[in-house]
Design a protein around this motif. Structure first.
Motif, short mmCIF file in Angstrom:
data_model
loop_
_atom_site.label_atom_id
_atom_site.label_comp_id
_atom_site.label_asym_id
_atom_site.label_seq_id
_atom_site.Cartn_x
_atom_site.Cartn_y
_atom_site.Cartn_z
N GLY A 1 0.82 -1.21 0.00
CA GLY A 1 0.00 0.00 0.00
C GLY A 1 0.84 1.25 0.00
O GLY A 1 2.02 1.24 0.41
N VAL A 2 0.24 2.34 -0.46
CA VAL A 2 0.87 3.66 -0.52
C VAL A 2 0.19 4.55 0.52
O VAL A 2 -1.03 4.71 0.50
CB VAL A 2 0.72 4.26 -1.92
N THR A 3 0.96 5.12 1.42
CA THR A 3 0.38 5.98 2.46
C THR A 3 -0.39 7.14 1.85
O THR A 3 0.13 7.86 0.98
CB THR A 3 1.48 6.54 3.38
N ILE A 4 -1.64 7.32 2.29
CA ILE A 4 -2.49 8.39 1.78
C ILE A 4 -2.99 9.31 2.89
O ILE A 4 -2.90 10.52 2.80
CB ILE A 4 -3.71 7.82 1.01
N THR A 5 -3.53 8.73 3.95
CA THR A 5 -4.17 9.56 4.96
C THR A 5 -4.07 8.90 6.33
O THR A 5 -3.51 7.80 6.48
CB THR A 5 -5.64 9.82 4.58
N GLY A 6 -4.61 9.58 7.33
CA GLY A 6 -4.58 9.08 8.69
C GLY A 6 -5.21 10.09 9.62
O GLY A 6 -5.78 11.09 9.17
N ASP A 7 -5.13 9.85 10.92
CA ASP A 7 -5.70 10.81 11.86
C ASP A 7 -4.81 12.05 11.95
O ASP A 7 -3.59 11.98 11.81
CB ASP A 7 -5.89 10.18 13.24
N THR A 8 -5.42 13.20 12.19
CA THR A 8 -4.73 14.49 12.13
C THR A 8 -3.49 14.57 13.02
O THR A 8 -2.44 15.06 12.58
CB THR A 8 -5.70 15.63 12.45
N PRO A 9 -3.54 14.12 14.29
CA PRO A 9 -2.33 14.23 15.12
C PRO A 9 -1.31 13.13 14.88
O PRO A 9 -0.23 13.16 15.47
CB PRO A 9 -2.89 14.16 16.55
N CYS A 10 -1.63 12.15 14.03
CA CYS A 10 -0.69 11.06 13.69
C CYS A 10 -0.41 10.15 14.89
O CYS A 10 0.75 9.85 15.19
CB CYS A 10 0.63 11.62 13.14
#
Length: 300
Positions: A266-275
């Motif tokens: 997979g290619v990193t695209i998104t996540g939660d705002t504070p990481c």
């Protein structure tokens, strides 16, 4: 030296892990449960030269995303890392560096008083980057089901490729539907690894959220969470022993080891705002991803 923090697209209420650096100590991925990744030489930083003030002249040069070489002349990343820089796309120039500490090299160039095109020329002259052609998936959009958020930096028609500058073994892509063929328990048992140059998790305390560091290749172990037709969702919760991606890790590889083989799943695209909690990666074994990649690389 302060660097721009940008989020080019917001998906399901969470900010995309697109480029940006703020002043602070060099670091990447989360600070917890992470370590340097000098051995992951197929993973590189995407740098962009663009017209930031809209006056028709390139004036800004910086690293912004991550990606990985999938053959000697194709660098896999995310479409949102390539699209929508200058008002005139002809002014956008894309470079790849497979060096371990890209931020340190930017700092060295800045110390010489270089910026913009002069800084990009410095990187080329010193073998710290190679220029390629950015290509986005023509179907790239903001659909939650399948945004086609996949792109490449193509070096096929360039005189100099990353393989002329660095030694690396290209990442191995999975076969069609490889992840779908496995049960949730099998995916949960498999080792997952994310690699990137991104910033650190959000600093706590008063004031606006800040993400220091970035520009150094790092890695962290992830845990499997869920599989969707276009996405693999991965846990990066500290208390579970995991780390994960943050701003600037967009486009970077999420590896899984299956039957002893390390695959770029997979290619990193998104996540939660504070990481702190979730990394969401665009599956490379999906039919849409493979359709886009077919002209650039020999698929397994």
């Amino acid at each position: 030296m302060a660097r721009r923090l940008s989020t080019l697209l917001v998906c399901a209420g969470v900010a995309l892990l697109t480029a940006g650096m703020l002043a602070g100590p060099a670091g990447a991925i989360n600070t917890y449960n992470a370590s340097p990744a000098p051995e992951r030489t197929e993973t590189g930083a995407l740098l962009v030269l663009w017209d930031s003030d809209g006056n028709g002249v390139d004036d800004s040069f910086d690293w912004h995303c991550t990606g990985a070489m999938i053959d000697r002349d194709t660098f896999l990343t995310a479409s949102h890392c390539i699209a929508d820089w200058s008002a005139d796309p002809a002014l956008d120039h894309f470079y790849v560096s497979l060096d371990q500490d890209v931020q340190g090299e930017l700092d060295a160039a800045a110390a010489l008083g270089l910026s913009g095109p002069a800084e990009a020329a410095y990187f080329l002259a010193h073998g710290q980057a190679v220029e390629g052609t950015g290509v986005t998936d023509p179907n790239y959009g903001k659909s939650q089901s399948d945004p086609h958020d996949i792109g490449v930096i193509d070096f096929a028609h360039r005189a100099v490729t990353p393989a002329d500058r660095w030694s690396f073994t290209p990442a191995t892509l999975p076969t069609a539907g490889r992840l779908s063929a496995l049960s949730s328990s099998q995916l949960d048992a498999a080792p997952w690894l994310v690699v990137g140059y991104g910033t650190e998790e959000a600093l706590t305390g008063g004031g606006p959220q800040t993400h220091p560091g970035g520009g150094v290749r790092m890695k962290a172990t992830l845990g499997f969470d869920a599989l969707n037709p276009s996405w693999v969702r991965l846990s990066m919760i500290e208390s579970q022993g995991y780390g994960g991606a943050c701003y600037g890790d967009s486009g970077g590889p999420n590896f899984v080891t299956l039957n002893g083989s390390l695959l770029l799943a997979g290619v990193t695209i998104t996540g939660d705002t504070p990481c702190y909690a979730t990394n969401v990666a665009y599956r490379t074994d999906s039919s849409s991803a493979r359709t886009f990649l077919a002209p650039f690389v020999q698929l397994p």
